[in-house]
Scaffold this active site. Sequence first.
Site, mmCIF file in Angstrom:
data_model
loop_
_atom_site.group_PDB
_atom_site.id
_atom_site.type_symbol
_atom_site.label_atom_id
_atom_site.label_comp_id
_atom_site.label_asym_id
_atom_site.label_seq_id
_atom_site.Cartn_x
_atom_site.Cartn_y
_atom_site.Cartn_z
ATOM 1 N N ARG A 113 0.843 -1.192 0.000
ATOM 2 C CA ARG A 113 0.000 0.000 0.000
ATOM 3 C C ARG A 113 0.885 1.250 0.000
ATOM 4 O O ARG A 113 1.970 1.264 0.601
ATOM 5 C CB ARG A 113 -0.870 -0.022 1.260
ATOM 6 C CG ARG A 113 -1.774 1.189 1.488
ATOM 7 C CD ARG A 113 -3.023 1.057 0.744
ATOM 8 N NE ARG A 113 -4.099 1.926 1.270
ATOM 9 C CZ ARG A 113 -4.980 2.524 0.501
ATOM 10 N NH1 ARG A 113 -4.927 2.377 -0.816
ATOM 11 N NH2 ARG A 113 -5.935 3.247 1.035
ATOM 12 N N THR A 400 -9.606 1.115 -8.132
ATOM 13 C CA THR A 400 -8.987 -0.211 -7.973
ATOM 14 C C THR A 400 -9.262 -1.183 -9.110
ATOM 15 O O THR A 400 -10.212 -1.038 -9.883
ATOM 16 C CB THR A 400 -9.363 -0.914 -6.643
ATOM 17 O OG1 THR A 400 -10.742 -1.253 -6.656
ATOM 18 C CG2 THR A 400 -9.069 -0.054 -5.451
ATOM 19 N N THR A 418 -4.471 -0.338 -6.802
ATOM 20 C CA THR A 418 -5.239 0.888 -6.943
ATOM 21 C C THR A 418 -4.359 2.116 -7.138
ATOM 22 O O THR A 418 -3.187 2.118 -6.752
ATOM 23 C CB THR A 418 -6.127 1.109 -5.697
ATOM 24 O OG1 THR A 418 -6.971 2.236 -5.895
ATOM 25 C CG2 THR A 418 -5.277 1.322 -4.458
ATOM 26 N N ASN A 420 -6.437 4.826 -6.384
ATOM 27 C CA ASN A 420 -7.567 5.453 -5.706
ATOM 28 C C ASN A 420 -8.597 5.936 -6.721
ATOM 29 O O ASN A 420 -9.036 5.145 -7.551
ATOM 30 C CB ASN A 420 -7.133 6.561 -4.747
ATOM 31 C CG ASN A 420 -8.178 6.797 -3.658
ATOM 32 O OD1 ASN A 420 -9.026 5.952 -3.400
ATOM 33 N ND2 ASN A 420 -8.111 7.936 -3.012
ATOM 34 N N ASP A 442 -7.457 9.127 1.336
ATOM 35 C CA ASP A 442 -8.049 8.046 2.123
ATOM 36 C C ASP A 442 -7.808 8.200 3.620
ATOM 37 O O ASP A 442 -8.319 7.412 4.420
ATOM 38 C CB ASP A 442 -7.510 6.694 1.661
ATOM 39 C CG ASP A 442 -8.192 6.212 0.398
ATOM 40 O OD1 ASP A 442 -9.120 6.885 -0.072
ATOM 41 O OD2 ASP A 442 -7.798 5.154 -0.128
ATOM 42 N N SER A 471 -7.810 1.132 3.821
ATOM 43 C CA SER A 471 -8.262 0.663 2.508
ATOM 44 C C SER A 471 -9.420 -0.307 2.666
ATOM 45 O O SER A 471 -9.559 -0.972 3.695
ATOM 46 C CB SER A 471 -7.099 -0.032 1.789
ATOM 47 O OG SER A 471 -7.547 -0.696 0.627
ATOM 48 N N SER A 472 -10.226 -0.400 1.626
ATOM 49 C CA SER A 472 -11.305 -1.393 1.589
ATOM 50 C C SER A 472 -10.902 -2.661 0.843
ATOM 51 O O SER A 472 -11.675 -3.628 0.813
ATOM 52 C CB SER A 472 -12.543 -0.800 0.905
ATOM 53 O OG SER A 472 -13.060 0.278 1.638
ATOM 54 N N GLY A 492 -13.746 -1.171 -6.329
ATOM 55 C CA GLY A 492 -14.891 -0.279 -6.191
ATOM 56 C C GLY A 492 -15.063 0.376 -4.847
ATOM 57 O O GLY A 492 -16.190 0.519 -4.368
ATOM 58 N N GLY A 493 -13.973 0.792 -4.192
ATOM 59 C CA GLY A 493 -14.088 1.501 -2.930
ATOM 60 C C GLY A 493 -14.744 0.655 -1.851
ATOM 61 O O GLY A 493 -14.547 -0.565 -1.798
#
Length: 587
Positions: A113, A400, A418, A420, A442, A471-472, A492-493
Amino acid sequence: MFNSRHSERRRLQVANWKVGFSGLLAAVALVIAGLNGRAEEAVYQHGAVAADHAQASEVGVEILKRGGNVVDAAAAVGFALSVLRPASSGIGGGGFMLIWDAKEQRCIVLDYRERAPLQATAEMFVEDAKKPEDDDKALPKRSVRGPLAAAVPGHVAGLCHAVEKYGRLPIADVVAPAIRLARDGVPADAQYVKTLKSSVTTWSKWPKEFRDKFAAFHDSYLLSGKPVKIGDTVTSPQLPALEQIAARGAAGFYAGHVAESLLELSRQNGGLFTAEDFRDVQPMRREPLKLSYHGYEVLTMPPPSSGGIAMLTTLQILEELQVKTPTASEADGVHRLTEAFKHAFADRAEFLGDADFAEVPVAKLISRDHARELASRIDLKQTQPTKTYGRFSPVNDSGTTHFSVIDADGNAVACTETVNTEYGSWIVEPKFGILLNNEMDDFAAVPGQPNAFGLIQSSANAVAPRKKPLSSMTPTIVVKDGKAVFALGAAGGPRIITATTQVLLNLIDRQQTPAAAVQAPRLHHQWLPDVLDLEPRLHRDLREPLTLFGHKIQERTGNAVTQAVSRGPDGLRAGSDARKGGRPAGW
């Protein structure tokens, strides 16, 4: 351990390179066959890849055929998607990767990340937070567009490390397909054309003095506003950077001419990158989160991902509710799933962040006792006021890509990457064509202070030097009898979390194929905003009964984009989500 790197490399040098809840899920899943072509239902005997672009999936298979393993294939797909889906992921971004090594019986978790620059501060976006969210005429926040939006990229470090440590092939061979695509060009597909048109429209509405700051982005990634039709050949400005990576590995990005150019770009535009930020950029090795679920072992991503915890919490809440009172109807099942998601997302907003910097009670949050306590608070007849779930404001991520790889030996990779939001920060280094992420958005801008809704932004996700934003992304591998049987995830967030959970339920509880599991209609609720999104079939059939439960309903055509692969007695299958035009491949 995967096969010895050095012996495999020697062998490959002479290779022929011409080889170019039962009840619950009955309530919320529907088999939709054939939506994405007959290839979706193909059964493969050696390897299978699912990505959100057909050529990315084919690149993965190409690498497997050349003697690469699932890690090599996944890395090649990641580099290829940087070319094919630059609005979603790329070498200027970051990601998470889960690897299942069937021989060694271990799950390897790589966190690459993006991280905040050393000069970042907790207060750097306070002024941005004062801007109204609904003012369409206000310029984008500095955390969204511009040099301050960019966190230090981890993508190249992560993929190069994965190949060097766990792959078989030289990095040059893994990057080669992406170089070919960047140089020769690829036909624009519907998703590319749609994203490009949308971004050009957004670009055009801003004043000229603002647009001038992003001239390199406009000229390279927006093609100077030139219209593009489906089928037109599009090349990538990333070719020079990819060639440097192929020649020098991670050092080709974080040192030498590429790093110097990125640092100079940051200095000239008021960014925060320093030479020290680019020294020793390495992925973090983390321990997977684990859950025994209906005879399978579910392995997923720990913090700084919020997705793994939220998914495991949701699964256990559903189990507790089912034990208490079996599902009575389709609407009843959707209500339960929605309420479980709302509690999981409230936990996400309050507790989660980068566990290297914040106290994150992971063990408690994924415990059976916690799930049982949350389940006891759910009213099976009625949804509840927003404040009963939590008091902390959620932070949304976006964009992403996800891809999954599996082989016949039960090895697998699930990887989500991603930049973002679409096209990240809009900051492009023109010489090497690198598009930088906007992951700084984020973070929580004003931790400890209430927002317009009276909700507090958690300090667990405050900006800090070298910290990674929440992060998701939820890459997930499912293992049975020591071998991977599923690898899945989504783009997709925050919708990643709900989509991955529903696909997992489809695969395990409903025993759907990957193709059916990813195409089935989905719902989404993230606690705030307090709206239940239903895809068209669910909206048509369940809007009225769910309204009686007290839910605020809206129709949405796409709730994230998922990719899944499976291994069964008769072979391997792969499913790519039609919502983004993906197509799987295998052999």
